[in-house]
Motif scaffolding. Structure first.
Motif, PDB file in Angstrom:
ATOM      1  N   GLN A  24      26.995 -98.984  37.669  1.00  0.00           N
ATOM      2  CA  GLN A  24      25.544 -99.049  37.472  1.00  0.00           C
ATOM      3  C   GLN A  24      25.140 -98.387  36.159  1.00  0.00           C
ATOM      4  N   THR A  55      23.038-100.156  33.128  1.00  0.00           N
ATOM      5  CA  THR A  55      21.636 -99.788  32.915  1.00  0.00           C
ATOM      6  C   THR A  55      21.425 -98.665  31.909  1.00  0.00           C
ATOM      7  N   LYS A  56      22.430 -97.832  31.707  1.00  0.00           N
ATOM      8  CA  LYS A  56      22.322 -96.629  30.853  1.00  0.00           C
ATOM      9  C   LYS A  56      21.207 -95.701  31.336  1.00  0.00           C
ATOM     10  N   ASN A  57      20.968 -95.696  32.646  1.00  0.00           N
ATOM     11  CA  ASN A  57      19.935 -94.869  33.248  1.00  0.00           C
ATOM     12  C   ASN A  57      20.424 -93.423  33.321  1.00  0.00           C
ATOM     13  N   GLN A  58      19.624 -92.502  32.789  1.00  0.00           N
ATOM     14  CA  GLN A  58      20.021 -91.101  32.743  1.00  0.00           C
ATOM     15  C   GLN A  58      20.081 -90.497  34.150  1.00  0.00           C
ATOM     16  N   LYS A  59      19.231 -90.956  35.049  1.00  0.00           N
ATOM     17  CA  LYS A  59      19.240 -90.471  36.427  1.00  0.00           C
ATOM     18  C   LYS A  59      20.557 -90.834  37.119  1.00  0.00           C
ATOM     19  N   THR A  60      21.053 -92.037  36.874  1.00  0.00           N
ATOM     20  CA  THR A  60      22.346 -92.458  37.427  1.00  0.00           C
ATOM     21  C   THR A  60      23.464 -91.592  36.868  1.00  0.00           C
TER      22      THR A  60
END
Length: 154
Positions: A110, A114-119
């Protein structure tokens, strides 16, 4: 050790606590395997086939007679390293770490999409617990992570 303290308040014996935790983690591990197959293989038929192959990777079940009673064993019992059903009931903290590594794999997938910082923060927290449970598995995951990014970059 924490499970012993927690269930000790209810008066359970250490042996019973060990087997309860083994049973719970084994059930969660099988559910994790099913989720992984459906997460990565997407199509229902391929996912079903993936689940069957994952659960029977070490050897297909075979019935045999021992001391005048029927037993179920593994067709290739010597192929123990990949036999999920044998390893599932080994030690609870190993099973918990298999679950953690699977969650780490999903989070890495994931995060790479997405490069999502939360992930990424969830990934680090789960990696911390994986190192806490069994350091060697955490090192294998970190090595896999670097290899994954190296292959992706090249």
């Amino acid at each position: 050790l924490l499970s012993g303290k927690l269930f000790g308040f209810f008066g359970f014996s250490p042996t019973l606590i060990f087997h309860i935790i083994r049973t719970i983690f084994s059930f969660v591990w099988i559910l994790t395997i099913i989720y992984l197959c459906f997460f990565y293989l997407k199509k229902p038929f391929l996912s079903f086939l993936g689940v069957i192959l994952c659960l029977l990777a070490g050897g297909f079940p075979v019935l045999y007679q021992y001391k005048n009673s029927w037993w179920m064993g593994s067709y290739m019992a010597w192929w123990q390293e990949f036999d999920v059903l044998k390893r599932i009931s080994y030690l609870p903290h190993y099973t918990l770490n298999y679950i953690a590594i699977s969650i780490l794999t999903i989070l890495l997938t994931q995060f790479s999409q997405t490069k999502n910082q939360k992930t990424f923060y969830y990934l680090l927290i789960c990696l911390f617990f994986s190192f806490f449970i069994h350091p060697a598995a955490g090192l294998v995951f970190v090595g896999s992570w670097f290899l994954f990014h190296l292959i992706k970059t090249i």
